[in-house]
Design an enzyme around this catalytic site. Structure first.
Site, PDB file in Angstrom:
ATOM      1  CG  ASP A  31      -1.765   1.191   1.377  1.00 18.16           C
ATOM      2  OD1 ASP A  31      -2.293   1.652   0.353  1.00 18.16           O
ATOM      3  OD2 ASP A  31      -1.927   1.691   2.502  1.00 18.16           O
ATOM      4  CG  ASP A  33      -1.471   2.108   6.789  1.00 22.84           C
ATOM      5  OD1 ASP A  33      -1.817   1.844   5.621  1.00 22.84           O
ATOM      6  OD2 ASP A  33      -1.717   3.198   7.332  1.00 22.84           O
ATOM      7  CG  ASP A  48      -3.763  -1.645   3.127  1.00 25.27           C
ATOM      8  OD1 ASP A  48      -4.082  -1.410   1.949  1.00 25.27           O
ATOM      9  OD2 ASP A  48      -3.292  -0.789   3.899  1.00 25.27           O
TER      10      ASP A  48
END
Length: 896
Positions: A11, A445, A449
């Site tokens: 990400d 995080d 995700d």
């Protein structure tokens, strides 16, 4: 069997960046506001070798307030209220102050207000509105309280009735609130991605959409996150009719998916005919160490995929800033054209999806053609793919298109997927893992995700601003992206070596034991009589040889962590499976068979010379078996000792402790009552220990059995070294020469190494020895000391760079530098030297091998190699080195 990470899917926001949003620029009614340089813009001249002006550098390093860094005199101190566009500016600030789910903490009159939102973006928007004169200070269930500050110092309070909130989702990519303002008007305030908002603008209204799009593109190229802001005025009667249907859908009892579909249709119905107000631009700076970490991971042979919801321009520039993209890369961009340009003639009777799929297919084929041409022409440029979310959605709808994209992507070094949803992140991860047959590591995080993390072979969660959802769903949890380098290159490399060695050693030690039994049976004509007592068979793997292999499997380090980070290409030995090849496993097994044969032969031949004892008693089968088992225990434990390179007190306790345990077992078992262990009763004390033949046979059997293994290891290490063995020689060389330097310099200069200001572990001596001995360069000498050196106050230190410059220019003799340098430690020297030294690339290892090969074949004189290796080394020093053994010479050449 593939057991290494080859692809990292990451990400961006909160993973590569800090997730600490700063309101940096904005566009209102076609006018751009805000000045300053972003981190991405700062990286552009740095890559070209230029620097920012002092004024730009000062602005870059300063922040007005955490979360707000917009600098523009036209908006400061409420000057915008005198602007002719003040109505649109106020509407812009109203949207920032009202369109959110932020909760206020603190008292508005106390000045200590804190905004807590679902995302850092929302808090930054509300803070920006407050800084520019529209203060959101309280929220209730049905109302939002706003304070408008005036130029004359006064303020007006306004209460907005909160009618509806249409939440943001990864599918909608926008958020809206419906409020009734103090004048009684019903307003729909909306913020979201530009492509989503612009599709819903009122076509009859002439506005500044082209100018705003241009500004948003400029913001994206500067690495800023952009959102478009719009509003509409709702008719009372139409709204009430829509409100009734919205409430009925909310309150109805039905399947959640069906309910969400109905609510989505109602949201689409109300969120239309919007009036564009402007756009926001927020900066989210990179985390510390991200560019260097990505560079090292790439040098380790790991490919990086970034999956982000940002615009393509933003993602590309962030890619450049963090070394995912390089300027010498061939970039293949896959994006769909604006569907507003399509008409019936363009479609040609095809559906919209078919036309879009053909666009994507053509772009993928063009990229594959360029890649194939580069391979044919042997071009060394790396390649990258940048694809948008809409194109990616079509890729997953067509199996042929999916395979084309995967084939192209797997040949590229970097892939950036823009405007992707959490579901698409999970689909991309699954595609690479299952269809690409790659070991994937996913890192993120936030809750969006989690799907990607769970689909990957290895999931890593970052504990950040967005909570602990990713960390709880992951296999590993870390605090920042840069720690991934330590996790993979250091601990990943160590674990691969440990497990490989453990499996090979387990097979080896059981081959030694098993084949010794086999050869004993062969010598006894396969009578079935065992030479070993039953307890030997039971305790061999449990007690006498278990501890060393367990310790090595947990603690072993082939090279130090600092060198694993310095030479990231060492990770490739796992990717190539160099430690667990069929050839190496076979060598260990053959070694076990040879050692078993030699051990049995020595024991039987030794005792054939001494068939009778002084008391007339003959050597029995258990005397031979116990002697042989003693040799086997020593052989397998000493084999471990001569193989490993990393020693701690735990290793010593484990290896020598196992040998001690065996002899204690012989003593204690011999003292048991006669009926408990009849074969071993008094065997060691009365029969074996008093005779010299026992000790001679055990020592000879152990040495002779280990000799072939030791010789083979020496030959391979000296003439066919592997990369990690070369690094081990560097470490050993550093340790030896720094120790010698410590003694020599302390005696020459009269330095007390334990006095305050000097590191007791050869402080500053690595620097001195590097330039006086010529054995290895200063950077390497100093770096080898980093783990043992302590930090000193920088005010008490002399600048190592200045000393080094004085020495290079010849203005100061090395002796003076040695004396002056003795008052500061090696850590300071490292920090000064490493910054200016060139970066060690994985190709250097190959280049050094070639240099050493040229010297060995006499095709390149030693002086030429010296000049190519490092100009700071003296010819005289190299001639001295030339007289040493080829092994030492190899260590010197590979010290770079």
């Amino acid at each position: 069997m593939k057991n290494w990470v080859s692809t990292i899917l990451s990400d961006k926001t909160g993973t590569l960046t800090r997730n600490e949003m700063e309101f940096f620029k904005c566009s209102i009614a076609g006018v751009s506001y805000g000045t300053g340089v972003t981190e991405v813009q700062k990286a552009v001249p740095e890559r070209a070798g230029k620097k920012l002006s002092s004024k730009e550098e000062e602005i870059f390093c300063s922040t007005l307030q955490k979360g707000f860094n917009l600098r523009d005199h036209r908006l400061e101190n409420l000057r915008w209220q005198e602007d002719q566009r003040r109505y649109m500016i106020q509407r812009f600030l109203e949207i920032l102050a009202l369109c959110h789910t932020v909760v206020v903490e603190g008292e508005p009159n106390g000045g200590d207000i804190k905004y807590v939102g679902e995302s850092p973006d929302e808090a930054a928007f509300v803070l920006a509105a407050k800084q520019l004169g529209v203060f959101f200070y309280r929220r209730s269930v049905t109302s939002l309280f706003i304070r408008f500050y005036q130029l004359n110092g006064g303020h007006d309070d306004g209460i907005y009735e909160l009618l509806n909130t249409i939440d943001f989702s990864s599918t909608r990519k926008r958020m809206s609130v419906i409020v009734r303002d103090p004048s009684g008007q019903i307003l729909l305030l909306c913020k979201g991605a530009d492509n989503v908002i612009f599709e819903r603008l009122c076509p009859e209204v002439e506005d500044w959409r082209d100018t705003t799009l241009k500004h948003m593109k400029e913001y994206g190229e500067a690495g800023l996150r952009t959102l478009a802001l719009a509003y509409s005025i709702l008719d009372e009667e139409s709204y009430l009719e829509w409100q009734n249907r919205w409430i009925n859908a909310k309150q109805s009892i039905m399947n959640s998916d069906k309910q969400n579909q109905i609510l989505e249709v109602l949201a689409e119905e109300i969120e239309k005919n919007l009036i564009l107000v402007g756009a926001t631009a927020i900066e989210d700076k990179l985390q510390a160490g991200v560019p260097q970490t990505i560079h090292n991971l790439a040098n380790a042979g790991i490919k990086i995929w970034v999956l982000t919801g940002d615009k393509m321009e933003t993602a590309i520039n962030i890619g450049y800033a963090c070394n995912i993209l390089q300027h010498n890369m061939s970039k293949h961009i896959i994006r769909l054209e604006d569907n507003s340009t399509l008409n019936a003639e363009t479609l040609g009777g095809k559906s919209l999806n078919e036309v879009f799929a053909s666009f994507v297919s053509e772009q993928i084929k063009a990229g594959q053609g360029a890649l194939d041409a580069a391979i044919v022409h042997k071009e060394e440029n790396s390649h990258a793919i940048i694809i948008d979310g809409m194109s990616l959605g079509l890729v997953f709808l067509d199996n042929d298109l999916k395979q084309m994209f995967l084939t192209l992507a797997l040949q590229c070094d970097s892939v950036i997927c823009c405007r992707v949803s959490p579901k698409q992140k999970a689909l991309v991860t699954e595609l690479v893992r299952h269809d690409g047959h790659k070991i994937c590591l996913a890192i993120g995080d936030g809750a969006n995700d989690v799907g990607m993390i769970q689909k990957a072979n290895i999931g890593v969660g970052i504990s950040g601003v967005e909570g602990q959802q990713a960390s709880m769903a992951a296999d590993f949890s870390i605090a920042q992206f840069r720690f991934l380098e330590q996790l993979l290159l250091v601990h990943g490399g160590w674990c691969y070596n440990r497990i490989s060695f453990m499996v090979k050693y387990f097979f080896y030690k059981n081959f030694v034991f098993g084949f010794s039994i086999f050869f004993c049976n062969a010598l006894t004509m396969f009578s079935g009589q065992s030479a070993f007592q039953d307890w030997f068979l039971s305790l061999y793997n449990v007690l006498f040889t278990a501890l060393p292999v367990g310790v090595v499997a947990v603690l072993d380090q082939d090279v130090k962590s600092i060198n694993r980070l310095r030479f990231p290409a060492l990770y490739m030995q796992g990717q190539r499976n160099q430690c667990f090849t069929a050839w190496k496993v076979t060598l260990w097994l053959v070694n076990g068979i040879i050692q078993a044969l030699l051990c049995v032969s020595v024991v039987f031949l030794g005792y054939s010379k001494y068939t009778d004892r002084e008391n007339g008693q003959m050597v029995d089968i258990y005397t031979v078996g116990t002697t042989m088992f003693t040799s086997i225990v020593l052989i397998v434990n000493l084999q471990m000792a001569i193989t490993i390179q990393y020693w701690t007190w735990i290793h010593h306790v484990a290896i020598w402790g196992e040998c001690f345990i065996w002899f204690m077992f012989l003593l204690l078992s011999g003292e048991l009552p006669h009926g408990k262990m009849i074969e071993l009763h008094k065997l060691f004390i009365s029969v074996l220990a008093p005779t010299c033949s026992f000790y001679i046979i055990v020592i000879m059997g152990t040495v002779i059995a280990l000799l072939p293994s030791f010789a083979a290891m020496s030959v391979f290490r000296n003439f066919f070294p592997e990369d990690y063995q070369i690094i081990q020689e560097i470490e050993r060389n550093d340790q030896r020469h720094v120790s010698a330097c410590t003694k020599k310099t302390s005696s020459e200069l009269g330095l007390e190494l334990t006095q305050p200001g000097i590191n007791g572990s050869a402080a500053s001596l690595g620097f001195k020895y590097a330039h006086s001995s010529g054995i290895f360069d200063s950077r390497h000498a100093i770096e080898s000391e980093v783990e043992s050196s302590r930090e000193f106050d920088s005010k008490e230190l002399i600048d190592a760079r200045q000393l080094y410059g004085s020495y290079k220019s010849g203005s100061m003799p090395i002796e003076n530098i040695q004396i002056r340098h003795g008052i500061f430690d090696s850590r300071h020297a490292i920090e000064s030297e490493v910054e200016s030294s060139r970066e060690f690339d994985s190709k250097d290892l190959t280049d050094t091998r070639q240099l050493y090969g040229s010297h060995k074949s006499r095709s390149t004189p030693i002086e030429n190699i010296h000049r190519r290796h490092d100009d700071s080394l003296s010819i005289a020093s190299f001639r001295m080195i030339k007289t040493r053994s080829s092994s030492l010479c190899r260590r010197i050449f590979f010290s770079r």
